[in-house]
Design a protein around this motif. Structure first.
Motif, PDB file in Angstrom:
ATOM      1  N   PRO A   1      -7.353  -8.466   4.702  1.00 16.77           N
ATOM      2  CA  PRO A   1      -6.255  -7.954   5.537  1.00 16.77           C
ATOM      3  C   PRO A   1      -4.917  -8.641   5.289  1.00 16.77           C
ATOM      4  O   PRO A   1      -3.862  -8.046   5.553  1.00 16.77           O
ATOM      5  CB  PRO A   1      -6.756  -8.196   6.965  1.00 16.77           C
TER       6      PRO A   1
ATOM      7  N   PHE B   1      -2.392  -7.236   1.721  1.00 12.08           N
ATOM      8  CA  PHE B   1      -1.582  -6.029   1.564  1.00 12.08           C
ATOM      9  C   PHE B   1      -0.540  -5.902   2.670  1.00 12.08           C
ATOM     10  O   PHE B   1      -0.752  -6.355   3.798  1.00 12.08           O
ATOM     11  CB  PHE B   1      -2.477  -4.785   1.565  1.00 12.08           C
TER      12      PHE B   1
ATOM     13  N   LEU C   1       0.839  -1.195   0.000  1.00 14.87           N
ATOM     14  CA  LEU C   1       0.000   0.000   0.000  1.00 14.87           C
ATOM     15  C   LEU C   1       0.874   1.245   0.000  1.00 14.87           C
ATOM     16  O   LEU C   1       1.820   1.357   0.786  1.00 14.87           O
ATOM     17  CB  LEU C   1      -0.917   0.010   1.221  1.00 14.87           C
TER      18      LEU C   1
ATOM     19  N   GLN D   1      -8.365  -3.284   1.950  1.00 19.17           N
ATOM     20  CA  GLN D   1      -7.510  -3.828   3.013  1.00 19.17           C
ATOM     21  C   GLN D   1      -8.365  -4.406   4.137  1.00 19.17           C
ATOM     22  O   GLN D   1      -8.031  -5.438   4.728  1.00 19.17           O
ATOM     23  CB  GLN D   1      -6.582  -2.738   3.551  1.00 19.17           C
ATOM     24  N   LYS D   2      -9.487  -3.743   4.444  1.00 16.83           N
ATOM     25  CA  LYS D   2     -10.412  -4.294   5.447  1.00 16.83           C
ATOM     26  C   LYS D   2     -11.011  -5.614   4.979  1.00 16.83           C
ATOM     27  O   LYS D   2     -11.215  -6.534   5.776  1.00 16.83           O
ATOM     28  CB  LYS D   2     -11.523  -3.286   5.733  1.00 16.83           C
TER      29      LYS D   2
ATOM     30  N   ARG E   1      -7.971   1.333   1.434  1.00 17.61           N
ATOM     31  CA  ARG E   1      -8.200   0.931   2.832  1.00 17.61           C
ATOM     32  C   ARG E   1      -9.436   0.049   2.948  1.00 17.61           C
ATOM     33  O   ARG E   1      -9.491  -0.853   3.792  1.00 17.61           O
ATOM     34  CB  ARG E   1      -8.337   2.177   3.710  1.00 17.61           C
TER      35      ARG E   1
END
Length: 885
Positions: free
Chosen positions: A632, A635, A612, A628-629, A625
């Motif tokens: 998880p 990244f 990232l 990414q959530k 983001r």
């Protein structure tokens, strides 16, 4: 039924094999969570929407059966339906389930395609910025609005289908009769249908509520976003339609207690009338008779919103702007400063698009190895100094193998080998001076690069299709004929016959199943194209068209720039995509983009790592983001990337093309000037490359030509140019991407330079305005072709069967010594143009024979830049001194 089941299973075998091998592929990369997350999103959507539709339709059909009249009226319709009831008999419940299931599958079949919107919807984050119309965080528009709009559209279509099927069911049950003198619709049926119509009206009200927010990306006005007509006419019309739909819902429900259909008909009629008058006619009237006669003043506040939003959406809101004053007094001391010496030392004389033929002829000795069509540029430490280089990876050329057998293409010729590096500013006998190359790989002590022989093998490269099986009983072929066994952990072990059968089904190739060459250590490698590999791992990212190889830690890795995009950023203009390469991931509709991810693929073991990246504002993109959530483990933060590799990152090419094209119009931040377009720019025209015929024509200009040798207007634009240089007004050597601008004009008549933009590796952008009369690239190219000496030489070479090509025209800003922090930066602007000559035919090897330097009205041709600069200084009477080496 057993035979049917076996037949269906047989038809599904390949799909099952693809599903199973996909799991094995993700498992080999230790990314099972990504596979399961993507699968869960698709399956969950299908189950939820299919189950919802099934339940809704089944309940309504059950109600239709329960409220059916006990005795059906006699008549011609009843006689036609008797056979239906004789066939159905007591199987009404089964028919109900079958019909509900059939239509539920149809309604839910394509919903899984919304998996990306679902992921963003369920993992929303805030942007920390609000739109100027509704004052709602932009995250609502990007993450929630797309899925909510789809949901409302799906629900409306679903209830229309349910209404139709339910009406048919009532007709079959006798609750509706069209040819009877008695009551045609029973009260119970009227109540049921009124409820369904009320639900449709309520869903439509929800659609109108969301439609208000869709105005922020409207296209009616002078620019994108809600303009004067949208705010003053369309928005009130939508609100009026919303209230009418709610009122209609109430009338439909109230109609349950009344006889007849007068109220519903009035509601629908009023709804249609308002939709035509207020929803279409009134906004058209306002746009035509109030806005267009005074568009500049009416749209001014909305243009201001569009300018601000567009700059934010494309990362242009923090662009530094400086004035560069190109003076006419170049002196030798201007060229001897540290900044000028570093810039001139790193001039990119080798053109990656031209010298690829030289790389191929001099460094690809084996026929089954090839370089990509366009080489990459990068920087390494050469002779202890940062130096720009041209780099190319020897990839496997599957189309030119010595043997055409299955064993040759899948078991023996499996990989490319190593990279070749040459400084971009050095020549040896008019050809690249290779500091890394040869078979086996040899690195000159001049360059700080080490590459182990075993891991110089490239199993994963650009445009590499098909699969390969390694560690078989057949020896792999390398530059030494027999390559050492593969020691990487890439690929999937295929010891078991189950896996071999699955891959045979997947690739529709029986050989993996029946060959006797596979051992217990064999591994199957596929998805070997690096872009396809990253896309399979992260299908929600858009990829740059130009991945590039990097030698780091004794091995070769590829770096790919990946983007997060959206087409829902309020008030932002749609991205121009005409100038992007055909294989760019950005060739789609979007109005927001960030280079949020740097993907790294190991060319030997195929590992994929996504890092990232923070933007110039120091923040990670909200869309990144959100992903990414959702994933998880996919990244990593950029600070976990090896420092050596971080030193090779750059500003991405495709995003820079979009940014420079957008900046051409949006450098103007005042609405009135923006509207008039008098100060609009465009990316400079690209000069011609193959100039043999053009120069011959320029040497004999037609009678009446105003500018001798002037070429026809060029529509192709100069590409981004990566170069190592010290920017004007700065004291640090940086790897930047440059692009020049000229004024907008009809038929490209204006070709004077208006400015140039530099993009740094960290994403920060600097624009240098050149307010004085400075020639742009096309004017300089025309002047060079008009030069009698150059034109004569090019024409002569063309007659001798040689081909003349110009490399990229390099703008070289030279800053004068002294303090330039306040006011315009004084300096000089040189143009450097490499000239290549090659014999025509298949054996052509381009040689860089001359370097042309242009300054003011001077055009000098010499074998080296140093000699050309000496002549330039002498012609400018700039005094004595030693030019930069």
């Amino acid at each position: 039924m057993v035979l049917v089941a076996l037949f269906v299973l047989f038809l599904s075998l390949r799909g099952i094999a693809v599903f199973y091998t996909d799991y094995l592929w993700f498992d080999a990369l230790r990314l099972r969570s990504v596979w399961s997350g993507l699968l869960a999103a698709k399956v969950m959507l299908g189950i939820i929407f299919t189950g919802t539709f099934f339940a809704l339709l089944w309940v309504n059909l059950l109600v239709a059966d329960r409220i059916a009249p006990r005795f059906r009226p006699s008549g011609p319709e009843e006689e036609l339906l008797e056979r239906y009831f004789e066939m159905v008999g007591r199987r009404t419940g089964l028919v109900r389930v079958g019909v509900s299931l059939l239509f539920a599958i149809i309604a839910g079949a394509g919903v899984s395609q919304q998996w990306n919107n679902w992921l963003l919807f369920t993992h929303r984050v805030d942007f920390g910025q609000s739109d100027p119309l509704f004052n709602i965080d932009i995250g609502f528009y990007v993450f929630q609005l797309p899925f909510l709009s789809f949901l409302v559209s799906w629900l409306f279509a679903a209830f229309v289908i349910i209404l139709i099927i339910t009406t048919v069911a009532h007709y079959l049950n006798g609750g509706i009769r069209l040819q009877t003198p008695m009551q045609r619709v029973t009260p119970q049926v009227k109540a049921h249908l009124s409820v369904l119509l009320g639900v449709l009206a309520l869903i439509k009200a929800g659609g109108y509520w969301l439609q208000r927010y869709e105005l922020t990306v409207a296209h009616r006005g002078f620019v994108n976003g809600a303009g004067y007509t949208d705010v003053k006419a369309q928005l009130p019309a939508i609100m009026l339609l919303l209230f009418i739909s709610l009122f209609s819902c109430g009338l439909f429900l109230f109609n349950i207690r009344r006889r007849g259909w007068v109220l519903p008909v009035l509601a629908v009629g009023l709804w249609a009338f308002v939709a035509v008058v207020a929803g279409s006619a009134y906004p058209w009237f306002i746009q035509r008779f109030r806005v267009l006669p005074a568009e500049s003043s009416k749209e001014a506040p909305y243009i201001a919103r569009n300018i601000a939003a567009t700059r934010q959406a494309y990362g242009l809101d923090k662009v530094q702007t400086k004035d560069f004053r190109a003076t006419d007094d170049l002196k030798s001391e201007d060229l001897t400063t540290t900044a000028s010496r570093d810039t001139l030392r790193n001039l990119r004389l080798l053109d990656p698009e031209i010298v690829v033929d030289t790389f191929q002829k001099r460094q690809a000795d084996l026929g089954w190895l090839r370089f990509p069509d366009k080489l990459s540029v990068d920087r390494y430490q050469v002779d202890g100094k940062p130096t720009q280089v041209v780099i190319g990876a020897r990839q496997l050329n599957s189309a030119n193998l010595p043997q055409k057998s299955w064993e040759a293409s899948r078991l023996t010729y499996t990989h490319g080998y190593g990279v070749v590096i040459a400084p971009a500013n050095e020549l040896q006998n008019a050809e690249p001076d290779f500091v890394v190359g040869g078979l086996p790989i040899v690195a000159s002590p001049r360059i700080d690069v080490s590459l182990t022989d075993s891991e110089a093998r490239l199993y994963y490269t650009e445009n590499q299709s098909g699969f390969a099986i390694v560690n078989t009983r057949k020896q792999e072929i390398g530059y030494q004929q027999e390559a050492t066994p593969y020691t990487g952990q890439s690929g999937v072990g295929i010891k078991s016959y189950l896996r071999r059968a699955a891959f045979s089904l997947r690739f529709q190739d029986i050989n993996p199943l029946i060959t006797g060459s596979i051992s217990g250590e064999s591994r199957l490698l596929w998805v070997r194209d690096i872009s396809e590999r990253v896309q399979k791992v992260a299908p929600f990212l858009d990829l740059d068209a130009n991945p590039y190889p990097v030698v780091v830690g004794g091995r070769v890795v590829y770096v790919l720039d990946a983007y997060t995009t959206s087409n829902r950023y309020p008030y932002a203009e749609q991205a121009p995509s005409a100038g992007l390469p055909s294989n760019s991931g950005l060739r789609h509709d979007f109005n927001y983009v960030r280079n949020s991810v740097k993907a790294v693929v190991d060319a030997y073991n195929g590992s994929v790592t996504l890092y990232l990246v923070k933007g110039p504002d120091g923040q990670i993109d909200p869309i990144a983001r959100s992903y990414q959530k959702a994933f998880p483990k996919l990244f990593k933060p950029l600070d976990q990337m090896p420092q050596e590799l971080q030193g090779h990152l750059r500003h991405p090419d495709d995003m820079y093309r979009v940014q420079t094209t957008v900046w051409s119009r949006y450098h103007e931040d005042k609405p009135d000037s923006f509207y008039s377009g008098t100060n609009q720019w465009v990316v400079a025209q690209r000069p011609p490359r193959d100039v043999t015929a053009a120069a011959a024509s320029a040497a004999r200009p037609p009678a009446g030509a105003t500018i001798p040798g002037q070429l026809p207007p060029q529509t192709e634009r100069v590409p981004p140019l990566y170069t190592l240089m010290t920017l004007p007004g700065e004291d640090k050597l940086e790897y930047v991407s440059l692009r020049t601008f000229v004024p907008v004009s009809q038929d490209n008549a204006k070709q004077e330079l208006t400015g140039f933009m530099a993009a740094k590796p960290d994403g920060s952008l600097v624009v240098y305005n050149t307010p004085q009369d400075v020639p742009g690239p096309s004017l300089v190219s025309s002047s060079i072709l008009s030069n009698q000496e150059i034109s004569r030489e090019v024409t002569l070479l063309g007659q001798q069967g040689s081909r003349v090509e110009f490399g990229n025209l390099l703008p070289v800003p030279i800053t004068k010594p002294g303090d330039s922090q306040n006011g315009p930066i004084p300096g000089s602007l040189l143009y450097v143009l490499p000239l290549y000559v090659s014999a025509t035919g298949e054996t052509q090897v381009p040689k860089l024979t001359e370097v042309v330097v242009s300054y003011k009205q001077q055009i000098v041709k010499a074998p080296t830049v140093q000699e050309a600069l000496v002549q330039i200084l002498a012609g400018a009477n700039a005094g004595t001194g030693t030019p930069a080496q």
